[in-house]
Write a protein that holds these residues in place. Structure first.
Motif, PDB file in Angstrom:
ATOM      1  N   HIS A 140       7.171 -13.231   5.264  1.00  0.00           N
ATOM      2  CA  HIS A 140       7.864 -13.488   4.002  1.00  0.00           C
ATOM      3  C   HIS A 140       6.936 -13.222   2.817  1.00  0.00           C
ATOM      4  O   HIS A 140       7.325 -12.572   1.837  1.00  0.00           O
ATOM      5  N   ARG A 141       5.700 -13.695   2.922  1.00  0.00           N
ATOM      6  CA  ARG A 141       4.741 -13.474   1.847  1.00  0.00           C
ATOM      7  C   ARG A 141       4.354 -11.996   1.758  1.00  0.00           C
ATOM      8  O   ARG A 141       4.090 -11.477   0.668  1.00  0.00           O
ATOM      9  N   GLU A 142       4.346 -11.305   2.896  1.00  0.00           N
ATOM     10  CA  GLU A 142       4.023  -9.877   2.902  1.00  0.00           C
ATOM     11  C   GLU A 142       5.076  -9.079   2.129  1.00  0.00           C
ATOM     12  O   GLU A 142       4.749  -8.123   1.425  1.00  0.00           O
ATOM     13  N   ILE A 143       6.346  -9.473   2.252  1.00  0.00           N
ATOM     14  CA  ILE A 143       7.410  -8.796   1.506  1.00  0.00           C
ATOM     15  C   ILE A 143       7.155  -8.921   0.012  1.00  0.00           C
ATOM     16  O   ILE A 143       7.251  -7.940  -0.743  1.00  0.00           O
ATOM     17  N   ALA A 144       6.809 -10.134  -0.434  1.00  0.00           N
ATOM     18  CA  ALA A 144       6.532 -10.350  -1.857  1.00  0.00           C
ATOM     19  C   ALA A 144       5.340  -9.521  -2.321  1.00  0.00           C
ATOM     20  O   ALA A 144       5.347  -8.952  -3.413  1.00  0.00           O
ATOM     21  N   SER A 145       4.308  -9.426  -1.487  1.00  0.00           N
ATOM     22  CA  SER A 145       3.120  -8.662  -1.841  1.00  0.00           C
ATOM     23  C   SER A 145       3.434  -7.174  -1.966  1.00  0.00           C
ATOM     24  O   SER A 145       3.025  -6.509  -2.918  1.00  0.00           O
ATOM     25  N   LEU A 146       4.189  -6.639  -1.004  1.00  0.00           N
ATOM     26  CA  LEU A 146       4.554  -5.224  -1.038  1.00  0.00           C
ATOM     27  C   LEU A 146       5.456  -4.927  -2.232  1.00  0.00           C
ATOM     28  O   LEU A 146       5.303  -3.892  -2.895  1.00  0.00           O
ATOM     29  N   ALA A 147       6.388  -5.833  -2.501  1.00  0.00           N
ATOM     30  CA  ALA A 147       7.311  -5.626  -3.620  1.00  0.00           C
ATOM     31  C   ALA A 147       6.568  -5.543  -4.942  1.00  0.00           C
ATOM     32  O   ALA A 147       6.977  -4.820  -5.857  1.00  0.00           O
ATOM     33  N   GLY A 148       5.448  -6.270  -5.041  1.00  0.00           N
ATOM     34  CA  GLY A 148       4.677  -6.257  -6.272  1.00  0.00           C
ATOM     35  C   GLY A 148       3.936  -4.951  -6.514  1.00  0.00           C
ATOM     36  O   GLY A 148       3.451  -4.708  -7.624  1.00  0.00           O
ATOM     37  N   GLU A 149       3.853  -4.102  -5.486  1.00  0.00           N
ATOM     38  CA  GLU A 149       3.129  -2.833  -5.610  1.00  0.00           C
ATOM     39  C   GLU A 149       4.060  -1.622  -5.632  1.00  0.00           C
ATOM     40  O   GLU A 149       3.606  -0.484  -5.592  1.00  0.00           O
ATOM     41  N   VAL A 150       5.377  -1.865  -5.696  1.00  0.00           N
ATOM     42  CA  VAL A 150       6.343  -0.771  -5.631  1.00  0.00           C
ATOM     43  C   VAL A 150       6.168   0.206  -6.785  1.00  0.00           C
ATOM     44  O   VAL A 150       6.305   1.426  -6.619  1.00  0.00           O
ATOM     45  N   SER A 151       5.859  -0.319  -7.965  1.00  0.00           N
ATOM     46  CA  SER A 151       5.748   0.554  -9.134  1.00  0.00           C
ATOM     47  C   SER A 151       4.665   1.616  -8.967  1.00  0.00           C
ATOM     48  O   SER A 151       4.783   2.731  -9.475  1.00  0.00           O
ATOM     49  N   SER A 152       3.609   1.291  -8.239  1.00  0.00           N
ATOM     50  CA  SER A 152       2.522   2.251  -8.040  1.00  0.00           C
ATOM     51  C   SER A 152       2.680   3.062  -6.764  1.00  0.00           C
ATOM     52  O   SER A 152       2.110   4.145  -6.633  1.00  0.00           O
ATOM     53  N   ASN A 153       3.469   2.550  -5.811  1.00  0.00           N
ATOM     54  CA  ASN A 153       3.677   3.258  -4.554  1.00  0.00           C
ATOM     55  C   ASN A 153       5.082   2.951  -4.031  1.00  0.00           C
ATOM     56  O   ASN A 153       5.284   1.968  -3.324  1.00  0.00           O
ATOM     57  N   PRO A 154       6.080   3.783  -4.355  1.00  0.00           N
ATOM     58  CA  PRO A 154       7.469   3.532  -3.959  1.00  0.00           C
ATOM     59  C   PRO A 154       7.675   3.379  -2.453  1.00  0.00           C
ATOM     60  O   PRO A 154       8.607   2.702  -2.026  1.00  0.00           O
ATOM     61  N   VAL A 155       6.831   4.012  -1.649  1.00  0.00           N
ATOM     62  CA  VAL A 155       6.973   3.919  -0.192  1.00  0.00           C
ATOM     63  C   VAL A 155       6.835   2.472   0.277  1.00  0.00           C
ATOM     64  O   VAL A 155       7.478   2.051   1.236  1.00  0.00           O
ATOM     65  N   LEU A 156       6.009   1.695  -0.424  1.00  0.00           N
ATOM     66  CA  LEU A 156       5.830   0.292  -0.052  1.00  0.00           C
ATOM     67  C   LEU A 156       7.124  -0.494  -0.235  1.00  0.00           C
ATOM     68  O   LEU A 156       7.374  -1.464   0.474  1.00  0.00           O
ATOM     69  N   GLY A 157       7.939  -0.074  -1.196  1.00  0.00           N
ATOM     70  CA  GLY A 157       9.227  -0.732  -1.394  1.00  0.00           C
ATOM     71  C   GLY A 157      10.140  -0.538  -0.200  1.00  0.00           C
ATOM     72  O   GLY A 157      10.838  -1.472   0.225  1.00  0.00           O
ATOM     73  N   LEU A 158      10.140   0.656   0.361  1.00  0.00           N
ATOM     74  CA  LEU A 158      10.943   0.931   1.551  1.00  0.00           C
ATOM     75  C   LEU A 158      10.461   0.096   2.729  1.00  0.00           C
ATOM     76  O   LEU A 158      11.267  -0.420   3.512  1.00  0.00           O
ATOM     77  N   TRP A 159       9.158  -0.058   2.835  1.00  0.00           N
ATOM     78  CA  TRP A 159       8.592  -0.869   3.926  1.00  0.00           C
ATOM     79  C   TRP A 159       8.965  -2.334   3.738  1.00  0.00           C
ATOM     80  O   TRP A 159       9.340  -3.016   4.699  1.00  0.00           O
ATOM     81  N   ALA A 160       8.906  -2.829   2.500  1.00  0.00           N
ATOM     82  CA  ALA A 160       9.292  -4.217   2.221  1.00  0.00           C
ATOM     83  C   ALA A 160      10.758  -4.444   2.550  1.00  0.00           C
ATOM     84  O   ALA A 160      11.132  -5.482   3.110  1.00  0.00           O
ATOM     85  N   ARG A 161      11.620  -3.499   2.188  1.00  0.00           N
ATOM     86  CA  ARG A 161      13.049  -3.609   2.487  1.00  0.00           C
ATOM     87  C   ARG A 161      13.273  -3.678   3.991  1.00  0.00           C
ATOM     88  O   ARG A 161      14.097  -4.456   4.486  1.00  0.00           O
ATOM     89  N   THR A 162      12.541  -2.864   4.751  1.00  0.00           N
ATOM     90  CA  THR A 162      12.697  -2.842   6.201  1.00  0.00           C
ATOM     91  C   THR A 162      12.293  -4.183   6.810  1.00  0.00           C
ATOM     92  O   THR A 162      12.981  -4.701   7.699  1.00  0.00           O
ATOM     93  N   ILE A 163      11.185  -4.749   6.347  1.00  0.00           N
ATOM     94  CA  ILE A 163      10.765  -6.061   6.860  1.00  0.00           C
ATOM     95  C   ILE A 163      11.806  -7.122   6.528  1.00  0.00           C
ATOM     96  O   ILE A 163      12.135  -7.987   7.355  1.00  0.00           O
ATOM     97  N   ALA A 164      12.357  -7.058   5.309  1.00  0.00           N
ATOM     98  CA  ALA A 164      13.381  -8.025   4.908  1.00  0.00           C
ATOM     99  C   ALA A 164      14.616  -7.910   5.807  1.00  0.00           C
ATOM    100  O   ALA A 164      15.205  -8.924   6.210  1.00  0.00           O
TER     101      ALA A 164
END
Length: 238
Positions: free
Chosen positions: A180-204
């Motif tokens: 759960h905390r990893e999703i929040a961490s990845l979401a905070g870096e989406v602006s600099s790396n959009p791929v991390l947003g896709l990874w956060a969505r998948t974990i969610a």
């Protein structure tokens, strides 16, 4: 969990069966945009368009039904399933399930949600083996693969993909607070790396699938010295 190309192949197969038999077979398509376990970019909008394009003139009848109630989970567990929506709210709108909507939580206070920590490897092995011995119970890791350090003799642990479509009296979600905390961490870096947003969505997505397998008791399990109690309380709306 199907991409547009995969869904088209399925519909074309249905159409070919209809041509061969002289009658289009009955087809039921059911799903939840927030219950995927791999990044497919699934949306009901494009599915509707695809069905109309491929089968439109051959359809004898069509009914669209929206299910607004959680029929599997008791009240306490259903509340957590609803609470997991906040993980999507951490993501940019374009990465959220477009069909995500509130579901009716069963009345009453049935079901149990428990948070449990194993502070070292020995505690984890004892806990995991005990859990694996319980009837109609399943340990679930919300990820594509079960990490090697979770595997051991007498431990039955599956991924969200392996348990999708199934249900158990008791489900133990492994590394729940940490993920759960990893999703929040990845979401905070989406602006600099959009791929991390896709990874956060998948974990969610995998997280939501995991928690929604429980029919009676949901156990959040974490390993190591870190205490994720506040994270779990947030998910439970407390």
């Amino acid at each position: 969990d199907l991409t547009m190309v995969e869904m088209m192949l399925l519909l074309v197969l249905v159409l070919r069966i209809g041509h061969a038999e002289g009658l289009l077979p009955n087809v039921i398509l059911a799903g939840d945009e927030a219950q995927t376990v791999r990044p497919t970019d699934f949306q009901w909008v494009w599915l509707n368009d695809l069905v109309t394009t491929v089968l439109g003139e051959h359809l004898a009848g069509r009914d669209d039904v929206v299910m607004s109630s959680n029929l599997r989970s008791p009240g306490a567990v259903a509340a957590v399933v609803e609470g997991s929506r906040l993980q999507y709210q951490l993501l940019p709108k374009e990465l959220r399930p477009s069909g995500l909507s509130s579901t009716t939580i069963p009345e009453g206070d049935g079901g149990r949600v428990i948070y449990c920590r194993a502070e070292d490897e020995a505690e984890w092995l004892d806990l995991a083996r005990f859990f694996s011995e319980q009837p109609d119970a399943q340990l679930v890791f919300p990820g594509h693969d079960v990490p090697g350090d979770l595997v051991g003799d007498g431990i039955d642990i599956a991924t969200s993909e392996q348990v999708k479509g199934l249900d158990y009296r008791t489900v133990g979600l492994v590394d729940a607070g940490r993920r759960h905390r990893e999703i929040a961490s990845l979401a905070g870096e989406v602006s600099s790396n959009p791929v991390l947003g896709l990874w956060a969505r998948t974990i969610a997505d995998q997280f939501r699938v995991g928690v929604s397998r429980a029919k009676e008791t949901l156990v959040f399990l974490d390993r190591g010295p870190d205490d994720f109690t506040d994270d779990i309380r947030e998910l439970c709306g407390q």
